[in-house]
Design a protein around this motif. Sequence first.
Motif, PDB file in Angstrom:
ATOM      1  N   GLU A  96      30.631  42.339  72.684  1.00 44.76           N
ATOM      2  CA  GLU A  96      30.613  43.424  73.672  1.00 44.76           C
ATOM      3  C   GLU A  96      31.280  44.682  73.131  1.00 44.76           C
ATOM      4  O   GLU A  96      30.892  45.801  73.492  1.00 44.76           O
ATOM      5  CB  GLU A  96      31.323  42.964  74.946  1.00 44.76           C
ATOM      6  CG  GLU A  96      30.560  41.886  75.707  1.00 44.76           C
ATOM      7  CD  GLU A  96      31.393  41.251  76.814  1.00 44.76           C
ATOM      8  OE1 GLU A  96      32.579  41.650  76.977  1.00 44.76           O
ATOM      9  OE2 GLU A  96      30.865  40.362  77.504  1.00 44.76           O
ATOM     10  N   ARG A  97      32.258  44.530  72.235  1.00 49.90           N
ATOM     11  CA  ARG A  97      32.918  45.692  71.622  1.00 49.90           C
ATOM     12  C   ARG A  97      32.154  46.209  70.407  1.00 49.90           C
ATOM     13  O   ARG A  97      32.617  47.120  69.723  1.00 49.90           O
ATOM     14  CB  ARG A  97      34.345  45.324  71.192  1.00 49.90           C
ATOM     15  CG  ARG A  97      35.315  45.072  72.334  1.00 49.90           C
ATOM     16  CD  ARG A  97      36.745  44.959  71.833  1.00 49.90           C
ATOM     17  NE  ARG A  97      36.931  43.844  70.931  1.00 49.90           N
ATOM     18  CZ  ARG A  97      37.453  42.651  71.280  1.00 49.90           C
ATOM     19  NH1 ARG A  97      37.831  42.452  72.537  1.00 49.90           N
ATOM     20  NH2 ARG A  97      37.582  41.695  70.396  1.00 49.90           N
ATOM     21  N   ALA A  98      31.023  45.611  70.127  1.00 48.51           N
ATOM     22  CA  ALA A  98      30.181  45.980  68.978  1.00 48.51           C
ATOM     23  C   ALA A  98      30.876  45.700  67.647  1.00 48.51           C
ATOM     24  O   ALA A  98      30.571  46.328  66.632  1.00 48.51           O
ATOM     25  CB  ALA A  98      29.751  47.442  69.061  1.00 48.51           C
ATOM     26  N   GLU A  99      31.807  44.749  67.632  1.00 47.10           N
ATOM     27  CA  GLU A  99      32.426  44.334  66.381  1.00 47.10           C
ATOM     28  C   GLU A  99      31.562  43.332  65.632  1.00 47.10           C
ATOM     29  O   GLU A  99      31.739  43.156  64.411  1.00 47.10           O
ATOM     30  CB  GLU A  99      33.792  43.689  66.658  1.00 47.10           C
ATOM     31  CG  GLU A  99      34.858  44.615  67.170  1.00 47.10           C
ATOM     32  CD  GLU A  99      36.173  43.870  67.367  1.00 47.10           C
ATOM     33  OE1 GLU A  99      36.965  43.840  66.411  1.00 47.10           O
ATOM     34  OE2 GLU A  99      36.388  43.308  68.454  1.00 47.10           O
ATOM     35  N   LEU A 100      30.677  42.655  66.351  1.00 42.33           N
ATOM     36  CA  LEU A 100      29.878  41.586  65.766  1.00 42.33           C
ATOM     37  C   LEU A 100      28.417  41.740  66.138  1.00 42.33           C
ATOM     38  O   LEU A 100      28.094  42.267  67.219  1.00 42.33           O
ATOM     39  CB  LEU A 100      30.360  40.220  66.268  1.00 42.33           C
ATOM     40  CG  LEU A 100      31.734  39.734  65.832  1.00 42.33           C
ATOM     41  CD1 LEU A 100      32.056  38.406  66.498  1.00 42.33           C
ATOM     42  CD2 LEU A 100      31.806  39.596  64.317  1.00 42.33           C
ATOM     43  N   PRO A 101      27.507  41.224  65.292  1.00 38.33           N
ATOM     44  CA  PRO A 101      26.093  41.173  65.680  1.00 38.33           C
ATOM     45  C   PRO A 101      25.904  40.272  66.904  1.00 38.33           C
ATOM     46  O   PRO A 101      26.662  39.308  67.108  1.00 38.33           O
ATOM     47  CB  PRO A 101      25.412  40.566  64.447  1.00 38.33           C
ATOM     48  CG  PRO A 101      26.364  40.777  63.320  1.00 38.33           C
ATOM     49  CD  PRO A 101      27.733  40.747  63.920  1.00 38.33           C
TER      50      PRO A 101
END
Length: 216
Positions: free
Chosen positions: A154-159
């Motif tokens: 959700e934080r766009a840290e991961l695919p």
Amino acid sequence: MTPSAPPPEGARPVPPPRRRPGGRSARIRRQVLDAVLAELGERGYDGLTMDSVAARSGVHRATVYRRWGDVGGLLADVLDAAGDDAWQPPDTGSLEGDLAALNREIHDALTAQPPIVAALIAASFRSEQADHAQRRLWEDRYARCEVIVRRAVERAELPMDTDARRLLIAATAPVYHQLVLLRTPSGPDLPGQAARTAALAASAGAFAVPPPAGDT
């Protein structure tokens, strides 16, 4: 959280945990399980006996034998009781921070004195009942920790296609390897280093869910 590797594919189904009693029965259970932990921490698996648990807990030995049957039953109930708690994984605001905090919890549990967690892990290799109960506990802990990965997505840290279980195992495995398998002290930086390595690999897509067989 003190997980180990999840059961391999094809392993026998793990029976569900039993319903928990209340009132006087719950009080007796707590006395007995506390005694199991104390005896296990002091004497290890080989020194754990039904009679010593009964004596330490103040519960009549006939009750202990009737309710738990043997040492395997006692250990299984200790592990099942651990899954009844309200524990939740850390929420530090970043994937690396969450994994590092989780690893520090694991490290502290495995190095605590008396070494109860390490003794329970060792006992699971000696008792089928304890083995089944420990698998239930690890499955519960991994399931609770999947929120770490969901938050990172959700934080766009991961695919979005990151496999949470594979990432969690990769992040925590070095701590277990050092402390449980090698049985040597780990440096203070190990929890953070393992977390950082796993987080970097995950952000690069190393733990992406593989496509179904036959897809291109």
